[in-house]
Structure formats: C-alpha cells, structure tokens
Design an enzyme around this catalytic site. Structure first.
Site, PDB file in Angstrom:
ATOM      1  N   LYS A   1      34.186  45.417  41.719  1.00 24.35           N
ATOM      2  CA  LYS A   1      34.192  44.083  41.118  1.00 24.35           C
ATOM      3  C   LYS A   1      35.298  43.284  41.781  1.00 24.35           C
ATOM      4  CE  LYS A   1      34.607  41.522  36.826  1.00 24.35           C
ATOM      5  NZ  LYS A   1      34.704  41.580  35.361  1.00 24.35           N
TER       6      LYS A   1
ATOM      7  N   ARG B   1      32.950  32.270  32.336  1.00 26.16           N
ATOM      8  CA  ARG B   1      34.178  32.068  31.551  1.00 26.16           C
ATOM      9  C   ARG B   1      34.054  30.817  30.685  1.00 26.16           C
ATOM     10  NH1 ARG B   1      38.476  33.725  36.387  1.00 26.16           N
ATOM     11  NH2 ARG B   1      37.686  35.851  36.625  1.00 26.16           N
TER      12      ARG B   1
ATOM     13  N   LYS C   1      29.696  43.653  42.224  1.00 25.50           N
ATOM     14  CA  LYS C   1      29.735  42.330  41.601  1.00 25.50           C
ATOM     15  C   LYS C   1      30.755  41.441  42.295  1.00 25.50           C
ATOM     16  CE  LYS C   1      31.001  40.184  37.303  1.00 25.50           C
ATOM     17  NZ  LYS C   1      31.478  40.337  35.960  1.00 25.50           N
TER      18      LYS C   1
ATOM     19  N   SER D   1      27.166  34.397  37.393  1.00 23.97           N
ATOM     20  CA  SER D   1      26.925  33.050  36.881  1.00 23.97           C
ATOM     21  C   SER D   1      27.044  31.963  37.943  1.00 23.97           C
ATOM     22  CB  SER D   1      27.884  32.775  35.721  1.00 23.97           C
ATOM     23  OG  SER D   1      29.238  32.914  36.130  1.00 23.97           O
TER      24      SER D   1
HETATM   25  C1  PBG Z   1      34.675  40.111  32.052  1.00 22.39           C
HETATM   26  C2  PBG Z   1      33.445  39.836  32.799  1.00 22.39           C
HETATM   27  C3  PBG Z   1      33.270  38.775  33.690  1.00 22.39           C
HETATM   28  C4  PBG Z   1      31.937  38.789  34.067  1.00 22.39           C
HETATM   29  C5  PBG Z   1      31.319  39.878  33.433  1.00 22.39           C
HETATM   30  N1  PBG Z   1      32.280  40.525  32.645  1.00 22.39           N
HETATM   31  C6  PBG Z   1      34.201  37.697  34.138  1.00 22.39           C
HETATM   32  C7  PBG Z   1      35.523  37.983  34.633  1.00 22.39           C
HETATM   33  O1  PBG Z   1      35.822  39.084  35.110  1.00 22.39           O
HETATM   34  O2  PBG Z   1      36.335  37.075  34.534  1.00 22.39           O
HETATM   35  C8  PBG Z   1      31.340  37.753  34.993  1.00 22.39           C
HETATM   36  C9  PBG Z   1      29.895  37.570  34.963  1.00 22.39           C
HETATM   37  C10 PBG Z   1      29.391  36.307  35.575  1.00 22.39           C
HETATM   38  O3  PBG Z   1      30.108  35.483  36.172  1.00 22.39           O
HETATM   39  O4  PBG Z   1      28.176  36.108  35.442  1.00 22.39           O
HETATM   40  N2  PBG Z   1      35.255  41.318  32.083  1.00 22.39           N
END
Ligand code: PBG
Length: 323
Positions: A194, A204, A247, A273
């Site tokens: 990630k 967010r 991701k 997203s």
């Molecule tokens: C949080 C989390 C995030 C996403 C999934 N779980 C955001 C982040 O790490 O700030 C992002 C998913 C997306 O942008 O669609 N732990």
C-alpha cells in the site's frame, strides 16, 4: 508477409476466441461507505455515483448488486467526529453501527462475502491508521488495537478481514487473535503493498478521515520502490495472509505483476477512489467515454495479474455487461 497479426483480429468472434484476459463480475469487490442513521443516501461530492448509505437503504442496494452478480462487498464506516478518540475505542464498541450493519447484511444475505477494513483512521481523533504518541505513529502499541478490532468484526460475521494500516507484524497478530477466538475460517486479505498515494483523496472526503497532522509516509510505502513490495509480500505471506493486495492499482501494475509471479496465493488490487474520480471528471467533460475507459482500466488490472479487483466501478460495470 507470411505473418499477419491482423488476421486474428478480423471479426468479433475471432477476437473473442483468442482473448487472453477475461474480466467478469466475479472478479470484482465493491467498496461501499456506511453512515449511522436512517434513510440516508448522500453522494460523495468528489466521487460521483458513490454514496454514504444508512443500513436501511444499503440492504436493498446490496440486493440489487447481488442480482447483478456482485457478491463481495468491502464496507467502510463514516464515523461521527464525537465518537473518535486517540485509541479508536469505538472500532470495537458493542453499539458500533458498522458492526451492527455487518450482522444485518450477513443475516439477510448469507451467501454474500463481506470484507471489512482494519485500521484506526476512521475512528481515530488523529486521523492516522496507527496510534499516535508524541507526534509519532507507533507500531507495536497499535497491534493489540487492530487485533481487538478484527475480533469484533469477525464476531459480527465478516468473511474477510482487510488490514489496511501497514503496521509491521500485524498479519500474524491478527491471525493469532482470530484463531484464538475461534475464527480460524475468517480470511485475511492484507493490504501488502500500500503506497503513500495522492489518489486516496475522495475516500478521505467520504469518511472525513484525513490525517489531522502530517502524512502517512512513515507507514505507507514510497511509490518509488518495487523491491520493498517483495519484502512486504514475503512477510505477509509468511505471517499467514490468504490474499495479497496492491494499492492503488493503475500506477502500480508492475507491482501486481511481480507479486503474481512470485507468490502462490491470490493477488488483488484496489482501484482506488482517485482513479475512479479521474474517469468521472473526464467523462463529465466529454473528454472520454466512461464505459470504454472503465472496461479498459479494469481489464488492464486483470492483465497485470490481479485475481480480484476492489473497484467503485463494480456496479456500473455489472450493469454495462447486462446491456
Ligand atoms: C484507510 C484506507 C484508505 C483507503 C482504504 N483504507 C485511505 C488511506 O490510507 O488514507 C483508500 C481507498 C481509496 O482511496 O479508495 N486505512
């Protein structure tokens, strides 16, 4: 010319026969935002066609998706600011609306697959995935909180736990906690590679979960690194992850590819997203064709090696296939 590649493209039937990559609804996981309350369906302004749902409205939506062939859902809670604290205690509170929603979904649709997110950020007054002490995101003190959260979710009936926090060692701690509580059948799809990405913005916004200070670069990976993804994958694999996730997806197709070649378990990718928002914005301007762009993006993620894809396009794609 005795070799003419165009001969294998001369009709739709031939093109389909020799198609190397298949993409179907069975490959898709639908991320959905949940909000406490009744009769709520609020569009996320930076993520068109995606909503914060209250559970009463979400159940019929899930039924509609199931009828379209989507069976797997990843549910994320938008938590009131007043319920957040430094230790994310609401994440395992007995009256947590998210856990109640998971119970209701599994009761009503036992054949659905429900995935949950394990990280502190939606419940943390600091907006970080781990515990913040003196301005630092501390690793080992975060692990028991993640374990408690995982057990609470498993008790609610979740099928797949998705640790998205990127703390070191969390997969083994969660695995041990689940097994110890009698949940050895609950799977772990770990967010393995990630990256600290610019493409999480709309998510967010949806959850109001942005960090209150600093960024996530001390735990999420540097987008410049590929070999480090192999290390993360090796650790998660050895710690007992059932599936490894990459991701975001589109800027990281090379990572999906290399993990698929090197690890003998399913690889998934999160089409995040920001990737979805870009397509909507361009399509709204008439700059590209939404349906064709969605299909090509999802296909590219499959071609790179992803078995499953988490995508906000899931329902639209399923409807496209029906057309
Ligand atoms: C949080 C989390 C995030 C996403 C999934 N779980 C955001 C982040 O790490 O700030 C992002 C998913 C997306 O942008 O669609 N732990």
């Amino acid at each position: 010319m005795n070799i003419r590649p165009r001969r294998n493209r001369k009709s739709s039937a031939i093109r389909h026969m020799v198609e190397e990559t298949k993409l179907g609804v069975e490959n898709l996981i639908y991320p959905i935002f949940l909000k406490d309350g009744k009769n709520i369906k609020e569009e996320v302004s930076s993520l068109p066609n995606n909503f914060r749902w209250s559970i009463d409205k979400l159940l019929p939506e899930i039924e509609e998706c199931m009828n379209l062939g989507i069976h797997t859902f990843d549910i994320f809670p938008a938590v009131e600011e007043s319920l957040k604290d430094q230790v994310a205690s609401y994440s395992y509170a007995s009256d947590n609306f998210y856990l109640e929603a998971i119970r209701q979904i599994k009761a009503r649709f036992p054949e659905s697959v429900v995935m949950s997110d394990v990280a502190m950020d939606p419940y943390s007054s600091d907006g970080h995935d781990g515990l913040v002490i003196d301005g630092k995101i501390v690793n080992d003190e975060t692990l028991p909180i993640l374990a408690k959260m995982s057990i609470a979710q498993a008790q609610a009936g979740v099928d797949i736990i998705g640790p998205s926090d990127m703390m070191d060692g969390r997969v083994s701690v969660i695995r041990e906690a689940l097994d110890g509580a009698g949940f050895s059948d609950v799977s772990i799809m770990s967010y393995t590679a990630k990256y600290a990405s610019a493409f999480y913005g709309p998510f967010r916004d949806a959850l109001n979960s942005a960090p209150k200070s600093g960024d996530k670069k001390t735990y999420q990976m540097n987008p410049a690194n590929r070999r480090e993804a192999l290390l993360e994958a090796q650790l998660d694999f050895e710690e007992g992850a059932d599936m490894l996730m990459v991701k975001p997806a589109l800027c990281y197709l090379d990572i999906i590819h290399v993990l698929k070649e090197q690890f003998p378990i399913p690889i998934t990718a999160y089409n995040v997203s920001g990737e979805c928002a870009m397509v909507h914005a361009a399509a709204q301007n008439g700059w590209l064709n939404y349906d064709l762009a969605v299909y090509e993006m999802l296909l590219s993620i499959r071609r790179a090696g992803a078995d499953g894809i988490l995508t906000y396009f899931a329902k639209d794609f399923a409807q496209m296939l029906r057309k």
